[in-house]
Design an enzyme around this catalytic site. Structure first.
Site, PDB file in Angstrom:
ATOM      1  N   GLU A   1      -1.154  19.049  -3.387  1.00  0.00           N
ATOM      2  CA  GLU A   1      -0.405  17.976  -4.308  1.00  0.00           C
ATOM      3  C   GLU A   1      -0.596  16.471  -4.060  1.00  0.00           C
ATOM      4  O   GLU A   1      -0.734  16.334  -2.629  1.00  0.00           O
ATOM      5  CB  GLU A   1       0.990  18.314  -4.812  1.00  0.00           C
ATOM      6  CG  GLU A   1       1.692  18.126  -3.554  1.00  0.00           C
ATOM      7  CD  GLU A   1       3.097  19.132  -3.443  1.00  0.00           C
ATOM      8  OE1 GLU A   1       2.830  20.302  -4.036  1.00  0.00           O
ATOM      9  OE2 GLU A   1       4.211  18.791  -3.127  1.00  0.00           O
TER      10      GLU A   1
ATOM     11  N   LYS B   1       0.394  12.807  -2.929  1.00  0.00           N
ATOM     12  CA  LYS B   1       1.624  11.980  -2.096  1.00  0.00           C
ATOM     13  C   LYS B   1       2.053  10.836  -2.998  1.00  0.00           C
ATOM     14  O   LYS B   1       1.271  10.022  -2.701  1.00  0.00           O
ATOM     15  CB  LYS B   1       1.197  11.824  -0.720  1.00  0.00           C
ATOM     16  CG  LYS B   1       2.011  11.324  -0.031  1.00  0.00           C
ATOM     17  CD  LYS B   1       2.020  11.004   1.582  1.00  0.00           C
ATOM     18  CE  LYS B   1       2.941  10.487   2.404  1.00  0.00           C
ATOM     19  NZ  LYS B   1       3.450   9.190   2.002  1.00  0.00           N
TER      20      LYS B   1
ATOM     21  N   ASP C   1       3.948   7.615  -3.852  1.00  0.00           N
ATOM     22  CA  ASP C   1       4.454   6.383  -3.083  1.00  0.00           C
ATOM     23  C   ASP C   1       5.510   5.759  -3.619  1.00  0.00           C
ATOM     24  O   ASP C   1       5.246   4.672  -4.342  1.00  0.00           O
ATOM     25  CB  ASP C   1       3.053   5.236  -3.119  1.00  0.00           C
ATOM     26  CG  ASP C   1       3.392   4.379  -1.957  1.00  0.00           C
ATOM     27  OD1 ASP C   1       4.112   4.728  -0.999  1.00  0.00           O
ATOM     28  OD2 ASP C   1       2.506   3.591  -1.845  1.00  0.00           O
TER      29      ASP C   1
ATOM     30  N   TYR D   1       9.154  18.119  -5.424  1.00  0.00           N
ATOM     31  CA  TYR D   1       8.000  18.778  -4.733  1.00  0.00           C
ATOM     32  C   TYR D   1       8.732  19.764  -3.591  1.00  0.00           C
ATOM     33  O   TYR D   1       7.767  20.256  -3.262  1.00  0.00           O
ATOM     34  CB  TYR D   1       7.061  17.842  -4.178  1.00  0.00           C
ATOM     35  CG  TYR D   1       7.740  16.661  -3.453  1.00  0.00           C
ATOM     36  CD1 TYR D   1       8.424  16.830  -2.186  1.00  0.00           C
ATOM     37  CD2 TYR D   1       7.572  15.365  -3.808  1.00  0.00           C
ATOM     38  CE1 TYR D   1       8.992  15.803  -1.538  1.00  0.00           C
ATOM     39  CE2 TYR D   1       8.168  14.239  -3.342  1.00  0.00           C
ATOM     40  CZ  TYR D   1       8.847  14.508  -2.132  1.00  0.00           C
ATOM     41  OH  TYR D   1       9.458  13.378  -1.487  1.00  0.00           O
TER      42      TYR D   1
ATOM     43  N   LYS E   1      -3.855  11.317   4.306  1.00  0.00           N
ATOM     44  CA  LYS E   1      -3.981   9.978   3.633  1.00  0.00           C
ATOM     45  C   LYS E   1      -5.309   9.520   3.098  1.00  0.00           C
ATOM     46  O   LYS E   1      -6.191  10.026   3.569  1.00  0.00           O
ATOM     47  CB  LYS E   1      -3.314   8.793   4.670  1.00  0.00           C
ATOM     48  CG  LYS E   1      -1.948   9.181   5.076  1.00  0.00           C
ATOM     49  CD  LYS E   1      -0.780   9.106   4.328  1.00  0.00           C
ATOM     50  CE  LYS E   1      -0.652   7.378   4.220  1.00  0.00           C
ATOM     51  NZ  LYS E   1       0.221   6.879   5.006  1.00  0.00           N
TER      52      LYS E   1
ATOM     53  N   CYS F   1       3.663 -29.866  11.898  1.00  0.00           N
ATOM     54  CA  CYS F   1       4.059 -29.203  11.392  1.00  0.00           C
ATOM     55  C   CYS F   1       3.708 -29.462   9.968  1.00  0.00           C
ATOM     56  O   CYS F   1       4.006 -30.560   9.328  1.00  0.00           O
ATOM     57  CB  CYS F   1       5.554 -28.801  11.240  1.00  0.00           C
ATOM     58  SG  CYS F   1       6.492 -28.126   9.816  1.00  0.00           S
TER      59      CYS F   1
ATOM     60  N   CYS G   1       7.397 -30.708   8.044  1.00  0.00           N
ATOM     61  CA  CYS G   1       8.295 -31.725   8.480  1.00  0.00           C
ATOM     62  C   CYS G   1       7.501 -32.715   9.405  1.00  0.00           C
ATOM     63  O   CYS G   1       7.940 -33.892   9.885  1.00  0.00           O
ATOM     64  CB  CYS G   1       9.443 -31.594   9.033  1.00  0.00           C
ATOM     65  SG  CYS G   1       9.380 -30.614  10.721  1.00  0.00           S
TER      66      CYS G   1
ATOM     67  N   CYS H   1       7.228 -24.349  14.831  1.00  0.00           N
ATOM     68  CA  CYS H   1       7.581 -26.089  14.556  1.00  0.00           C
ATOM     69  C   CYS H   1       8.796 -26.050  15.313  1.00  0.00           C
ATOM     70  O   CYS H   1       9.671 -25.469  15.372  1.00  0.00           O
ATOM     71  CB  CYS H   1       7.824 -26.173  12.844  1.00  0.00           C
ATOM     72  SG  CYS H   1       8.750 -27.528  12.784  1.00  0.00           S
TER      73      CYS H   1
ATOM     74  N   CYS I   1      13.394 -29.689   9.915  1.00  0.00           N
ATOM     75  CA  CYS I   1      12.333 -28.965   9.174  1.00  0.00           C
ATOM     76  C   CYS I   1      12.737 -28.389   7.750  1.00  0.00           C
ATOM     77  O   CYS I   1      13.578 -27.493   7.911  1.00  0.00           O
ATOM     78  CB  CYS I   1      11.503 -27.800  10.118  1.00  0.00           C
ATOM     79  SG  CYS I   1      10.256 -27.309   8.975  1.00  0.00           S
TER      80      CYS I   1
HETATM   81  S1  IVH Z   1       6.921  17.193   1.244  1.00  0.00           S
HETATM   82  C1  IVH Z   1       9.488  18.985   4.426  1.00  0.00           C
HETATM   83  N1  IVH Z   1       5.393  16.508  -0.902  1.00  0.00           N
HETATM   84  O1  IVH Z   1       5.944  11.296   1.621  1.00  0.00           O
HETATM   85  C2  IVH Z   1       8.526  18.020   3.954  1.00  0.00           C
HETATM   86  N2  IVH Z   1       6.321  14.890   0.429  1.00  0.00           N
HETATM   87  O2  IVH Z   1       5.612  10.567   4.985  1.00  0.00           O
HETATM   88  C3  IVH Z   1       9.023  17.142   2.740  1.00  0.00           C
HETATM   89  N3  IVH Z   1       5.891  12.284  -0.359  1.00  0.00           N
HETATM   90  O3  IVH Z   1       9.159  11.244   3.092  1.00  0.00           O
HETATM   91  C4  IVH Z   1       8.025  16.131   2.336  1.00  0.00           C
HETATM   92  N4  IVH Z   1       4.912  12.951  -1.961  1.00  0.00           N
HETATM   93  O4  IVH Z   1       9.071  10.969   0.589  1.00  0.00           O
HETATM   94  C5  IVH Z   1       6.404  15.990   0.095  1.00  0.00           C
HETATM   95  N5  IVH Z   1       4.021  15.916  -2.785  1.00  0.00           N
HETATM   96  C6  IVH Z   1       5.051  15.490  -1.574  1.00  0.00           C
HETATM   97  C7  IVH Z   1       5.044  13.977  -1.449  1.00  0.00           C
HETATM   98  C8  IVH Z   1       6.155  13.799  -0.611  1.00  0.00           C
HETATM   99  C9  IVH Z   1       5.592  12.069  -1.531  1.00  0.00           C
HETATM  100  C10 IVH Z   1       6.775  11.566   0.574  1.00  0.00           C
HETATM  101  C11 IVH Z   1       8.206  12.008   1.035  1.00  0.00           C
HETATM  102  C12 IVH Z   1       7.975  11.921   2.573  1.00  0.00           C
HETATM  103  C13 IVH Z   1       6.812  11.172   2.858  1.00  0.00           C
HETATM  104  C14 IVH Z   1       6.350  11.730   4.130  1.00  0.00           C
END
Ligand code: IVH
Length: 714
Positions: free
Chosen positions: A153, A155, A157, A266, A354, A448, A451, A464, A470
């Protein structure tokens, strides 16, 4: 529709569901009341309330969890108003799970710390395909199998939150904090419309349920919010994640209510009834209960399918209305997850795969040098504006002179700019173009730019030497002094400070306390009332706790936490000013860098002068800490050592209790140990504790102490 397009349409839908609560929402209590027929009996009213709440909840689910709205926003607002009106006539019938209760709590003094039921772990991040294949191999080896199904799924942000539901009612929500303890943001979370206040009771809803999700702000809303903030003279958020975090961690939930936040869940972290056999089933269940879960997700029978999903999701990334920075890959079977267990901070069964940071090509139009609060000179590239992942970038830091030389960046160069997560945009590399005529290499100025004082070099960095002469350093010093965790002078933001310094009204911190109303109303943007408010808030800062004052001085290495540590340890400001390095280093959290910095600050006559001037202008530093700054648990910051056998706890229970209170356990006794807990047949640690004069606790005393901590935390 081709698959990718379908996926995008699906994700788009979820993402346009970003409506914050209507602006009238926070003010709803004073809305006009439409009278309901006088002949309505008590039973009629109850039935009407129940029907309205049920209807609103149903539309919330349709809109947020199912992405299938049935009515227009206007119709929804009408239903909502009807409920508010009826509840206003019968306030005794308002229930905590009513959709109107999303706002209504009075502003808080501070966010309370709460321990998590289970530690909130983070994820190991991987970038390369090879690393992901190695992860798959490791899983197969550990599970002694040839085939593993993964659930993948996006990730998101944003910032992760823990949500607690008791008998289906949302009762508590907290930020991640340090993973063990978070901040209670329940009232703020209630304002997020994609967060159900009540879950659907069917499909085996457990009595007690803890889920984890991500709160984030869609890109378009982030940009609109930043426009609004800058128009009002405030500081824009650096990225959507900061905007989400700043909006959720508010003391006044009516502000959060106007911020377009979204939550997606999630993970189930804990539940009182039997668990689902797979992660996929967990997501399905959560959706049935009414929680929003990732709609774009995939079951992957092999790691190759994970690679495909990663690639497909990455190709959608720039079209998505919100930020994602990778794909989370989880072993699907729960029994396998349990077998794999976890490391200290992350589960073994999941990874964040990532995306490569986004890079775009543009041109360096100029290189300027900015001067920071502490006098550091930073070269900044001014770029031809370019959009990187939905955010327009026109400046990028070049960090320091060595970095500019290493990357060989000059005015006029074509460069690749990258923006990764919360990192400030940076220039990744120069893109040489055939036949280009380059300008001369960039040189750091020896004066600087603000100033004109001499610039000193320390390693790669330039400073500086002008200090409070400054303007840039003075502005920075005042902003820091007035900031929330220091003297908390409301109304003294960046813009006002700049005016005050540029107009020559403030030449030192102490000058703040000499400002008059006439001074202020003569400034742009000040009216009679705003001037009075600022003067009141400056006057209110005249009596300040020791930790906040220390923090406000802007001593290098002395941030909020160390300022508290020092205020706890020393009686007065004088005692700190007189302490030598050796005395300072007896404090557990004070190492050589902090003690050197403090000693250097205290030995500089100019700094002593700043303090004297402040005291002469009426600032009184009260010893110790203000109420709101005190640690919640008496254990916070302490170190425990155990020796001998405990009878009432296992060692790991004792360790857990200590850590839950914000303390830590160490294996050996030193001068910095706070307590040695002595059980049966203690070892040599007892003797060491006696020699070093460390406080010794019996098991009973220890139990009483952690009991006390538990009470304080709750
Ligand atoms: S699972 C025990 N699923 O990513 C596992 N995390 O660096 C718990 N995050 O701190 C995390 N999307 O805030 C999970 N689909 C997803 C996510 C997710 C974003 C974040 C979460 C976590 C960070 C990990």
């Amino acid at each position: 529709m081709p698959n990718a397009a379908k996926v995008k349409a699906n994700m788009d839908h979820l993402c346009c569901l970003t409506h914050s609560l209507p602006l009238w929402y926070g003010r709803a209590v004073t809305s006009c009341i439409r009278r309901h027929p006088a002949h309505m009996t008590h039973a009629d009213i109850l039935a009407k309330l129940t029907a309205l709440k049920g209807e609103i909840r149903r539309h919330d689910t349709l809109y947020y969890a199912k992405a299938r709205p049935e009515i227009s926003d206007a119709e929804y607002d009408r239903l909502f108003r009807e409920l508010i009106d009826l509840e206003q006539l019968h306030p005794q019938l308002v229930t905590p799970d009513s959709p109107t209760q999303r706002v209504g709590a009075p502003p808080l003094e501070s966010l309370t710390k709460v321990p998590h039921e289970q530690p909130m772990l983070s994820l190991d991040s991987l970038l390369e395909q090879g690393e992901v294949r190695a992860f798959d191999q490791r899983m197969k080896r550990e599970l002694e199998t040839h085939s593993i199904e993964y659930s993948a799924e996006p990730k998101f942000d944003g910032l992760s939150v823990e949500l607690v539901y008791d008998r289906g009612i949302f009762t508590r929500g907290a930020t991640r904090g340090d993973g063990i303890t978070g901040e209670d943001v329940t009232v703020n979370l209630r304002t997020i419309r994609s967060l159900p206040l009540q879950l659907h009771a069917h499909s085996g809803l457990p009595d007690h349920l803890v889920v984890r999700g991500e709160v984030y702000m869609p890109l378009a809303d982030f940009q609109a919010l930043n426009r609004r903030i800058t128009e009002q003279g405030g500081d824009a958020f650096a990225n959507p994640r900061n905007a989400a975090s700043g909006s959720l961690r508010q003391l006044d939930s009516s502000i959060t209510a106007t911020r377009p936040l979204v939550v997606t869940c999630y993970e189930i972290i804990a539940q009182s009834s039997p668990v689902q056999p797979t992660h996929w089933d967990e997501l399905t269940r959560m959706a049935q209960w009414g929680l929003a879960v990732p709609t774009h997700r995939q079951l992957c029978p092999s790691i190759e399918a994970v690679m495909d999903f990663h690639q497909e999701t990455e190709s959608l990334r720039d079209q998505l209305p919100y930020e994602i920075d990778g794909v989370v890959v989880k072993v699907n079977r729960r029994d396998w997850q349990d077998r794999l267990g976890m490391k200290s901070r992350s589960p073994r069964w999941a990874i964040a795969y990532k995306f490569t940071p986004r890079k775009e090509i543009t041109v360096v139009q100029d290189i300027t040098v900015s001067v920071g609060r502490t006098g550091t000179l930073t070269p900044v590239a001014l770029l031809k504006p370019v959009e990187v992942g939905g955010v327009t970038i026109s400046r990028a830091t070049l960090h320091n002179a060595d970095e500019v030389a290493r990357k060989d960046i000059r005015i006029g160069d074509t460069v690749k700019v990258e923006r990764a997560g919360d990192v400030i945009p940076a220039i990744a590399e120069r893109v040489p173009t055939p036949g280009e005529q380059r300008t001369a290499p960039f040189l750091m100025p020896d004066r600087c730019p603000v100033c004109g004082s001499n610039v000193a070099r320390e390693g790669a960095y330039s400073y500086c030497t002008g200090q409070s002469v400054c303007g840039a350093q003075l502005k920075g010093a005042i902003e820091h002094f007035a900031s929330k965790h220091a003297l908390n002078i409301e109304g003294l933001g960046k813009k006002t400070v700049a005016h005050l310094v540029d107009e020559g009204l403030v030449r030192s911190l102490a000058d703040l306390y000499r400002l008059t109303k006439d001074d202020l109303v003569a400034l742009d943007g000040f009216a009679d009332r705003s001037a009075t408010l600022l003067l009141e808030s400056i006057a209110g800062s005249r009596t300040v706790s020791l930790n906040r004052f220390l923090m406000g001085l802007g001593i290098r290495q002395v941030g909020q936490h160390i300022a508290k540590v020092l205020a706890r340890e020393f009686e007065s400001l004088d005692a700190i000013m007189c302490a030598d390095r050796e005395r300072l280093q007896q404090i557990r959290e004070v190492g050589p860098e902090i003690s050197d910095s403090l000693a250097a600050y205290c030995s500089e006559p100019r700094n002593r002068e700043v303090i004297t001037q402040l005291q002469e202008s009426g600032v009184q530093v009260a010893p110790g800490m203000a109420m709101g700054d005190r640690p919640i648990s008496p254990l916070a910051g302490k170190t425990f050592v155990f020796t001998g056998g405990l009878t009432r706890f296992t060692r790991s229970e004792a360790q857990h209790a200590v850590e839950a209170g914000g303390a830590r356990v160490s294996a050996s006794v030193s001068k910095k140990t706070s307590y040695v807990v002595v059980g049966q047949d203690p070892g040599s640690k007892l003797e060491q504790a006696t020699t070093l004069g460390v406080t010794i606790l019996t098991e009973e005393q220890f139990a009483a102490l952690i009991g006390q901590a538990g009470k304080d935390v709750s």
